[in-house]
Design a protein around this motif. Structure first.
Motif, PDB file in Angstrom:
ATOM      1  N   ASN A 199      13.286   7.483  10.610  1.00  0.00           N
ATOM      2  CA  ASN A 199      12.568   6.312  10.106  1.00  0.00           C
ATOM      3  C   ASN A 199      11.213   6.179  10.787  1.00  0.00           C
ATOM      4  OD1 ASN A 199      14.804   5.533   8.543  1.00  0.00           O
ATOM      5  ND2 ASN A 199      15.681   4.399  10.251  1.00  0.00           N
ATOM      6  N   MET A 200      10.204   5.843   9.989  1.00  0.00           N
ATOM      7  CA  MET A 200       8.873   5.588  10.521  1.00  0.00           C
ATOM      8  C   MET A 200       8.386   4.252   9.986  1.00  0.00           C
ATOM      9  SD  MET A 200       5.280   7.625  10.015  1.00  0.00           S
ATOM     10  CE  MET A 200       5.393   8.709  11.417  1.00  0.00           C
ATOM     11  N   LEU A 201       7.854   3.433  10.859  1.00  0.00           N
ATOM     12  CA  LEU A 201       7.270   2.148  10.478  1.00  0.00           C
ATOM     13  C   LEU A 201       5.760   2.307  10.423  1.00  0.00           C
ATOM     14  CD1 LEU A 201       7.704  -0.896   9.941  1.00  0.00           C
ATOM     15  CD2 LEU A 201       7.488  -1.240  12.418  1.00  0.00           C
ATOM     16  N   VAL A 202       5.159   1.856   9.315  1.00  0.00           N
ATOM     17  CA  VAL A 202       3.708   1.947   9.141  1.00  0.00           C
ATOM     18  C   VAL A 202       3.131   0.555   8.940  1.00  0.00           C
ATOM     19  CG1 VAL A 202       1.839   2.828   7.681  1.00  0.00           C
ATOM     20  CG2 VAL A 202       3.835   4.261   8.136  1.00  0.00           C
ATOM     21  N   GLY A 203       2.256   0.151   9.858  1.00  0.00           N
ATOM     22  CA  GLY A 203       1.477  -1.075   9.688  1.00  0.00           C
ATOM     23  C   GLY A 203       0.222  -0.702   8.923  1.00  0.00           C
ATOM     24  N   ASN A 204       0.150  -1.089   7.658  1.00  0.00           N
ATOM     25  CA  ASN A 204      -0.910  -0.647   6.761  1.00  0.00           C
ATOM     26  C   ASN A 204      -2.010  -1.708   6.622  1.00  0.00           C
ATOM     27  OD1 ASN A 204      -1.995   1.348   5.112  1.00  0.00           O
ATOM     28  ND2 ASN A 204      -0.934   0.645   3.285  1.00  0.00           N
ATOM     29  N   LYS A 205      -3.143  -1.283   6.118  1.00  0.00           N
ATOM     30  CA  LYS A 205      -4.313  -2.116   5.834  1.00  0.00           C
ATOM     31  C   LYS A 205      -4.970  -2.639   7.115  1.00  0.00           C
ATOM     32  CE  LYS A 205      -2.612  -3.393   1.277  1.00  0.00           C
ATOM     33  NZ  LYS A 205      -2.557  -4.424   0.245  1.00  0.00           N
ATOM     34  N   ILE A 206      -5.002  -1.788   8.144  1.00  0.00           N
ATOM     35  CA  ILE A 206      -5.597  -2.203   9.417  1.00  0.00           C
ATOM     36  C   ILE A 206      -7.113  -2.339   9.323  1.00  0.00           C
ATOM     37  CG2 ILE A 206      -3.708  -1.255  10.796  1.00  0.00           C
ATOM     38  CD1 ILE A 206      -5.571   1.109  11.484  1.00  0.00           C
ATOM     39  N   ASP A 207      -7.710  -1.860   8.222  1.00  0.00           N
ATOM     40  CA  ASP A 207      -9.153  -1.984   8.030  1.00  0.00           C
ATOM     41  C   ASP A 207      -9.542  -3.363   7.496  1.00  0.00           C
ATOM     42  OD1 ASP A 207      -7.701  -1.144   5.694  1.00  0.00           O
ATOM     43  OD2 ASP A 207      -9.619  -0.856   4.672  1.00  0.00           O
ATOM     44  N   LYS A 208      -8.565  -4.166   7.096  1.00  0.00           N
ATOM     45  CA  LYS A 208      -8.827  -5.487   6.516  1.00  0.00           C
ATOM     46  C   LYS A 208      -8.989  -6.542   7.609  1.00  0.00           C
ATOM     47  CE  LYS A 208      -7.994  -4.462   2.101  1.00  0.00           C
ATOM     48  NZ  LYS A 208      -8.895  -4.697   1.018  1.00  0.00           N
ATOM     49  N   GLY A 235       0.784  -1.230   0.000  1.00  0.00           N
ATOM     50  CA  GLY A 235       0.000   0.000   0.000  1.00  0.00           C
ATOM     51  C   GLY A 235       0.816   1.281   0.000  1.00  0.00           C
ATOM     52  N   LYS A 236       2.063   1.211  -0.450  1.00  0.00           N
ATOM     53  CA  LYS A 236       2.927   2.406  -0.465  1.00  0.00           C
ATOM     54  C   LYS A 236       2.331   3.507  -1.348  1.00  0.00           C
ATOM     55  CE  LYS A 236       6.481   0.076  -1.939  1.00  0.00           C
ATOM     56  NZ  LYS A 236       5.877  -1.261  -2.014  1.00  0.00           N
ATOM     57  N   SER A 237       1.933   3.145  -2.552  1.00  0.00           N
ATOM     58  CA  SER A 237       1.373   4.136  -3.480  1.00  0.00           C
ATOM     59  C   SER A 237       0.055   4.698  -2.970  1.00  0.00           C
ATOM     60  CB  SER A 237       1.183   3.528  -4.866  1.00  0.00           C
ATOM     61  OG  SER A 237       2.424   3.138  -5.410  1.00  0.00           O
ATOM     62  N   SER A 238      -0.739   3.864  -2.333  1.00  0.00           N
ATOM     63  CA  SER A 238      -2.010   4.338  -1.771  1.00  0.00           C
ATOM     64  C   SER A 238      -1.775   5.346  -0.655  1.00  0.00           C
ATOM     65  CB  SER A 238      -2.840   3.155  -1.256  1.00  0.00           C
ATOM     66  OG  SER A 238      -3.299   2.369  -2.328  1.00  0.00           O
ATOM     67  N   LEU A 239      -0.775   5.098   0.176  1.00  0.00           N
ATOM     68  CA  LEU A 239      -0.431   6.066   1.226  1.00  0.00           C
ATOM     69  C   LEU A 239       0.000   7.393   0.614  1.00  0.00           C
ATOM     70  CD1 LEU A 239       1.574   3.860   3.746  1.00  0.00           C
ATOM     71  CD2 LEU A 239      -0.662   4.897   4.124  1.00  0.00           C
ATOM     72  N   LEU A 240       0.816   7.322  -0.426  1.00  0.00           N
ATOM     73  CA  LEU A 240       1.287   8.534  -1.093  1.00  0.00           C
ATOM     74  C   LEU A 240       0.129   9.322  -1.701  1.00  0.00           C
ATOM     75  CD1 LEU A 240       3.596  10.325  -2.171  1.00  0.00           C
ATOM     76  CD2 LEU A 240       3.711   8.813  -4.153  1.00  0.00           C
ATOM     77  N   LEU A 241      -0.756   8.644  -2.409  1.00  0.00           N
ATOM     78  CA  LEU A 241      -1.893   9.324  -3.035  1.00  0.00           C
ATOM     79  C   LEU A 241      -2.845   9.917  -2.001  1.00  0.00           C
ATOM     80  CD1 LEU A 241      -2.811   7.060  -6.077  1.00  0.00           C
ATOM     81  CD2 LEU A 241      -1.955   9.406  -6.113  1.00  0.00           C
ATOM     82  N   ARG A 242      -3.062   9.199  -0.914  1.00  0.00           N
ATOM     83  CA  ARG A 242      -3.952   9.723   0.126  1.00  0.00           C
ATOM     84  C   ARG A 242      -3.356  10.982   0.739  1.00  0.00           C
ATOM     85  NH1 ARG A 242      -9.072   9.514   1.133  1.00  0.00           N
ATOM     86  NH2 ARG A 242      -9.203   7.295   1.467  1.00  0.00           N
ATOM     87  N   PHE A 243      -2.054  10.972   0.994  1.00  0.00           N
ATOM     88  CA  PHE A 243      -1.396  12.125   1.622  1.00  0.00           C
ATOM     89  C   PHE A 243      -1.305  13.324   0.685  1.00  0.00           C
ATOM     90  CE2 PHE A 243       2.516  14.492   2.777  1.00  0.00           C
ATOM     91  CZ  PHE A 243       2.089  14.976   4.000  1.00  0.00           C
ATOM     92  N   THR A 244      -0.933  13.087  -0.588  1.00  0.00           N
ATOM     93  CA  THR A 244      -0.701  14.211  -1.504  1.00  0.00           C
ATOM     94  C   THR A 244      -1.962  14.697  -2.207  1.00  0.00           C
ATOM     95  OG1 THR A 244      -0.075  12.710  -3.298  1.00  0.00           O
ATOM     96  CG2 THR A 244       1.711  13.609  -1.919  1.00  0.00           C
ATOM     97  N   ASP A 245      -2.855  13.768  -2.572  1.00  0.00           N
ATOM     98  CA  ASP A 245      -4.034  14.131  -3.366  1.00  0.00           C
ATOM     99  C   ASP A 245      -5.358  13.881  -2.653  1.00  0.00           C
ATOM    100  OD1 ASP A 245      -2.093  14.566  -5.271  1.00  0.00           O
ATOM    101  OD2 ASP A 245      -2.561  12.784  -6.447  1.00  0.00           O
ATOM    102  N   ASP A 246      -5.304  13.291  -1.463  1.00  0.00           N
ATOM    103  CA  ASP A 246      -6.492  12.904  -0.704  1.00  0.00           C
ATOM    104  C   ASP A 246      -7.445  12.039  -1.533  1.00  0.00           C
ATOM    105  OD1 ASP A 246      -7.983  12.684   1.601  1.00  0.00           O
ATOM    106  OD2 ASP A 246      -9.156  14.495   1.216  1.00  0.00           O
TER     107      ASP A 246
END
Length: 148
Positions: free
Chosen positions: A117-126, A20-31
């Motif tokens: 450095n930041m660690l992101v545990g992604n897709k917590i909604d799944k 989900g790297k690209s999804s994080l980027l799009l959410r942050f930059t373009d919402d």
């Protein structure tokens, strides 16, 4: 237009393919969010200007491909990075297990020793979570990383 920008920071987003790297980027930059987003080929790049305590900073965010076949491209992108967001998918333990490999790449190719450095545990909604939040927190603490 950039006269009022205090600094430009180079931020990398790294991790296995499909986390989900690209999804994080799009959410942050373009919402925006696209559940059908295609895999990144090589690297993607976006810029966002933010304001912190009245000072403007430009974030140059590099989204790297997670597939093994693109790993030869990424070392040059590590150069000069001031921050790294390391992403794993909480529903895929293999992406968590491979975090050490990403940290090794970071140590090998990064040219700065003061990188944040930041660690992101992604897709917590799944559903079907395979990596507990405490495991992520423990890993982040062990490696002196921020965690979310």
């Amino acid at each position: 237009m950039d006269e009022d920008v205090l600094t430009t920071l180079k931020i990398l987003i790294i991790g296995e393919s499909g986390v989900g790297k690209s999804s994080l980027l799009l959410r942050f930059t373009d919402d925006t969010f696209d559940p059908e987003l295609a895999a990144t080929i090589g690297v993607d790049f976006k810029v966002k200007t933010i304001s912190v305590d009245g000072n403007k900073a430009k974030l140059a965010i590099w989204d790297t491909a997670g597939q093994e076949r693109f790993r030869t491209l990424t070392p040059s992108y590590y150069r000069g990075a001031q921050g790294v967001i390391l992403v794993y998918d909480v529903t895929r333990r293999d992406t968590f297990v491979k975090l050490d490999n990403w940290l090794n790449d970071l140590e090998t190719y990064c040219t700065r020793n003061d990188i944040v450095n930041m660690l992101v545990g992604n897709k917590i909604d799944k559903e079907n979570r395979e990596v507990d939040r405490n495991e992520g927190l423990k890993f982040a603490r062990k490696h002196s990383m921020l965690f979310i």
